[in-house]
Design a protein around this motif. Structure first.
Motif, PDB file in Angstrom:
ATOM      1  N   GLY A 185       0.984  -1.136  -0.006  1.00  0.00           N
ATOM      2  CA  GLY A 185       0.013  -0.277   0.239  1.00  0.00           C
ATOM      3  C   GLY A 185       0.975   0.999  -0.056  1.00  0.00           C
ATOM      4  N   VAL A 186       2.627   1.037  -0.119  1.00  0.00           N
ATOM      5  CA  VAL A 186       2.587   1.979   0.344  1.00  0.00           C
ATOM      6  C   VAL A 186       3.501   2.778  -0.874  1.00  0.00           C
ATOM      7  N   ASP A 187       2.879   4.249  -1.930  1.00  0.00           N
ATOM      8  CA  ASP A 187       3.420   3.889  -3.584  1.00  0.00           C
ATOM      9  C   ASP A 187       4.774   4.260  -3.287  1.00  0.00           C
ATOM     10  N   SER A 188       5.395   5.122  -2.911  1.00  0.00           N
ATOM     11  CA  SER A 188       6.248   6.044  -2.670  1.00  0.00           C
ATOM     12  C   SER A 188       6.608   6.210  -0.923  1.00  0.00           C
ATOM     13  N   CYS A 189       8.161   6.031  -0.757  1.00  0.00           N
ATOM     14  CA  CYS A 189       8.612   6.889   0.368  1.00  0.00           C
ATOM     15  C   CYS A 189      10.039   7.719   0.230  1.00  0.00           C
ATOM     16  N   GLU A 190       9.883   8.865  -0.068  1.00  0.00           N
ATOM     17  CA  GLU A 190      11.359   9.652  -0.065  1.00  0.00           C
ATOM     18  C   GLU A 190      11.917  10.084   1.059  1.00  0.00           C
ATOM     19  N   VAL A 191      13.322  10.082   1.361  1.00  0.00           N
ATOM     20  CA  VAL A 191      13.894  10.861   2.685  1.00  0.00           C
ATOM     21  C   VAL A 191      14.327  12.592   2.505  1.00  0.00           C
ATOM     22  N   ASP A 192      13.911  13.270   3.001  1.00  0.00           N
ATOM     23  CA  ASP A 192      14.689  14.646   3.253  1.00  0.00           C
ATOM     24  C   ASP A 192      15.336  14.734   4.666  1.00  0.00           C
ATOM     25  N   GLY A 193      16.572  14.249   4.694  1.00  0.00           N
ATOM     26  CA  GLY A 193      17.487  14.704   6.114  1.00  0.00           C
ATOM     27  C   GLY A 193      16.207  13.845   7.160  1.00  0.00           C
ATOM     28  N   ASP A 194      15.772  13.669   7.844  1.00  0.00           N
ATOM     29  CA  ASP A 194      15.268  12.946   8.761  1.00  0.00           C
ATOM     30  C   ASP A 194      13.631  12.304   8.988  1.00  0.00           C
ATOM     31  N   VAL A 195      13.006  13.431   7.927  1.00  0.00           N
ATOM     32  CA  VAL A 195      11.921  13.606   7.368  1.00  0.00           C
ATOM     33  C   VAL A 195      11.890  12.611   6.311  1.00  0.00           C
ATOM     34  N   ARG A 196      10.910  11.599   6.413  1.00  0.00           N
ATOM     35  CA  ARG A 196      10.128  11.414   4.793  1.00  0.00           C
ATOM     36  C   ARG A 196       8.740  10.946   4.640  1.00  0.00           C
ATOM     37  N   THR A 197       8.385  11.116   3.604  1.00  0.00           N
ATOM     38  CA  THR A 197       7.258  11.081   2.487  1.00  0.00           C
ATOM     39  C   THR A 197       6.738   9.884   2.150  1.00  0.00           C
ATOM     40  N   VAL A 198       5.924   9.197   2.740  1.00  0.00           N
ATOM     41  CA  VAL A 198       4.991   8.422   2.443  1.00  0.00           C
ATOM     42  C   VAL A 198       4.177   9.002   1.621  1.00  0.00           C
ATOM     43  N   VAL A 199       4.075   8.109   0.894  1.00  0.00           N
ATOM     44  CA  VAL A 199       2.503   8.427  -0.086  1.00  0.00           C
ATOM     45  C   VAL A 199       1.873   7.548  -0.336  1.00  0.00           C
ATOM     46  N   THR A 200       0.930   7.141   0.387  1.00  0.00           N
ATOM     47  CA  THR A 200      -0.098   6.008   0.386  1.00  0.00           C
ATOM     48  C   THR A 200      -1.903   5.471   0.816  1.00  0.00           C
ATOM     49  N   MET A 201      -2.213   5.283   0.103  1.00  0.00           N
ATOM     50  CA  MET A 201      -4.033   5.577  -0.030  1.00  0.00           C
ATOM     51  C   MET A 201      -4.005   6.727  -0.122  1.00  0.00           C
ATOM     52  N   GLY A 202      -3.518   7.464  -1.195  1.00  0.00           N
ATOM     53  CA  GLY A 202      -4.160   9.009  -1.676  1.00  0.00           C
ATOM     54  C   GLY A 202      -3.397   9.766  -0.850  1.00  0.00           C
ATOM     55  N   MET A 203      -2.662   9.130   0.140  1.00  0.00           N
ATOM     56  CA  MET A 203      -2.848  10.096   1.107  1.00  0.00           C
ATOM     57  C   MET A 203      -0.647  10.704   1.547  1.00  0.00           C
ATOM     58  N   LYS A 204      -0.567  12.074   1.411  1.00  0.00           N
ATOM     59  CA  LYS A 204       1.134  12.190   1.912  1.00  0.00           C
ATOM     60  C   LYS A 204       1.059  12.612   3.393  1.00  0.00           C
ATOM     61  N   VAL A 205       2.229  11.245   3.612  1.00  0.00           N
ATOM     62  CA  VAL A 205       2.132  11.608   4.943  1.00  0.00           C
ATOM     63  C   VAL A 205       3.875  11.865   6.066  1.00  0.00           C
ATOM     64  N   GLN A 206       3.978  13.117   5.866  1.00  0.00           N
ATOM     65  CA  GLN A 206       5.704  12.751   6.356  1.00  0.00           C
ATOM     66  C   GLN A 206       5.536  12.850   7.906  1.00  0.00           C
ATOM     67  N   GLU A 207       6.101  11.670   8.405  1.00  0.00           N
ATOM     68  CA  GLU A 207       7.623  11.281   9.810  1.00  0.00           C
ATOM     69  C   GLU A 207       8.594  11.613   9.670  1.00  0.00           C
ATOM     70  N   GLN A 208       8.988  11.779  10.666  1.00  0.00           N
ATOM     71  CA  GLN A 208      10.096  11.996  11.521  1.00  0.00           C
ATOM     72  C   GLN A 208      10.874  11.159  11.983  1.00  0.00           C
ATOM     73  N   LEU A 209      11.890  10.436  11.857  1.00  0.00           N
ATOM     74  CA  LEU A 209      12.898  10.028  12.083  1.00  0.00           C
ATOM     75  C   LEU A 209      12.882  10.385  13.528  1.00  0.00           C
ATOM     76  N   VAL A 210      12.826   9.346  15.157  1.00  0.00           N
ATOM     77  CA  VAL A 210      13.709  10.117  16.654  1.00  0.00           C
ATOM     78  C   VAL A 210      14.183   8.997  16.767  1.00  0.00           C
ATOM     79  N   ALA A 211      14.869   7.811  17.315  1.00  0.00           N
ATOM     80  CA  ALA A 211      15.593   7.619  17.190  1.00  0.00           C
ATOM     81  C   ALA A 211      16.096   6.250  16.042  1.00  0.00           C
ATOM     82  N   ARG A 212      17.245   5.379  16.027  1.00  0.00           N
ATOM     83  CA  ARG A 212      17.427   4.637  15.389  1.00  0.00           C
ATOM     84  C   ARG A 212      18.309   4.838  15.989  1.00  0.00           C
TER      85      ARG A 212
END
Length: 129
Positions: free
Chosen positions: A33-60
């Protein structure tokens, strides 16, 4: 706040599983269901189910095999979100993957758990063939 956890056992070594789920920008390689996932710095933009959601990396933490992130900005029906996906070794070369999520409003927590449980099922199929 309430935390829910999705969990699955996968017949693959923990390092192999972590190689997929530990890659912050690789969500589109294993999550249905994830159409694309692009990372810019510590934020990824996930395109899924017609939505564009931004997620920030907190810890890895590659040693502990954990990745924590939060939804930021617009795009998802939540005020707060924090999720941690982790991979642990299980018996006989298998792995246990958990995906814990805390969301505000609390009534959205179950929806996220269901989404993550489905994603873990797809991950299992992807890795086990």
């Amino acid at each position: 706040m309430s935390t829910e956890t999705a969990r699955i056992e996968i017949a693959a070594p923990a390092d192999e599983v972590w190689g997929l789920v530990g890659e912050f920008g690789g969500l589109d390689t294993w999550m249905a269901g994830v159409d694309s996932c692009e990372v810019d710095g510590d934020v990824r933009t996930v395109v899924t189910m017609g939505m564009k959601v931004q997620e920030q990396l907190v810890a890895r933490d590659p040693e502990a095999r954990t990745l924590t992130y939060s939804i930021v900005g617009e795009g998802a029906p939540v005020d707060e979100h924090r999720a941690t996906i982790s991979v642990a070794e299980a018996e006989e070369g298998a792995s246990v993957v958990t995906w814990a999520v805390t969301v505000v409003p609390v009534d959205a927590t179950g929806m996220f758990k269901d989404i993550y449980q489905g994603a873990l099922g797809h991950l299992k199929t992807h890795l086990e063939g």
